[in-house]
Design a protein around this motif. Structure first.
Motif: not given
Lengths: 159, 78
Positions: A121-149
């Motif tokens: 629910k909490a509106p946060f968004w992760k943007r990662e930068t690689t060692p080569e300087g490439e940036q990308r927004w993380v599209e989803h969290n790696s664990r499926d929180a829905k299942a745990e909920v």
């Protein structure tokens, strides 16, 4: 209940200790805490830094609502959430969830519920930068929180 | 009707700004109308989350004078 969303780095263990000192002495039988930290790899890609965007105001509002919901569902004494935004580095604490309760079962359940719902629910968004300087927004969290909920809601219904 | 539109994360990059003030002429306005005007007719990406005044809602919801309407991708905190 205390919810803090901040840019500054924090020491989660000092936060737990400081908050506990504000609670009435001798009332709680334990504290359950979860500390989420930044990894240096995600989906097989090296990550050197991460930027956390958020929606000021809405973020705090929804974390507070999740903590209030947990307090309605389980017999807990108090809860504390601290969450970073801005620039983060590997190993930095991102989030702290701590729950004080008389008995451990309620503490474990409420702590898990808060972190799962916060991720959903909490509106946060992760943007990662690689060692080569490439940036990308993380599209989803790696664990499926829905299942745990879903698991937790079932557990709460049958409690 | 005057409203504020806000974008976050990848949606901010896509729209090229973080905030815009819109004036809509219609008397009855939904989130979908707001998006249509703000995006100049682009389709709303499927996974987009929507909030009015910091509460989650959907594209069919009504928008009122002075509302803050936010569009953003799935959240990835914690």
């Amino acid at each position: 209940m205390k919810v803090v969303v901040q840019e500054a780095a924090f020491d989660p263990y000092k936060e737990v200790q400081a908050f506990q000192e504000s609670l009435p002495r001798g009332k709680h039988g334990g504290v359950v805490s979860f500390v989420g930290t930044m990894r240096d790899i995600n989906e097989g890609v090296d990550v050197s830094t991460m930027y956390l965007d958020h929606y000021p105001g809405m973020t705090e509002k929804h974390i507070e609502a999740v903590c209030a919901d947990a307090a309605d569902r389980w017999d807990i004494i108090d809860s504390l959430v601290v969450h970073r935004y801005g620039e983060l580095f590997p190993n930095d604490p991102i989030v702290l969830v701590a729950v004080w309760s008389s008995h451990r079962a309620e503490g474990f359940d409420a702590c898990r519920f808060i972190i799962n719902y916060l991720k959903k629910k909490a509106p946060f968004w992760k943007r990662e930068t690689t060692p080569e300087g490439e940036q990308r927004w993380v599209e989803h969290n790696s664990r499926d929180a829905k299942a745990e909920v879903a698991d937790l809601e079932e557990a709460a219904r049958t409690a | 009707m005057n409203i504020t539109v806000r974008y976050f994360a990848g949606m901010r990059d896509r729209m090229g700004c973080s905030e815009a003030n819109l004036t809509l002429d219609k008397g009855s306005v939904t989130v979908a109308d707001v998006w249509a005007q703000a995006s100049e007719g682009q389709p709303l990406p499927d996974s987009t989350l929507i909030a009015i005044n910091m509460e989650y809602t959907d594209a069919d919801a009504s928008v009122c004078e002075g509302d803050e309407v936010a569009f953003f991708p799935p959240v990835t905190g914690g």
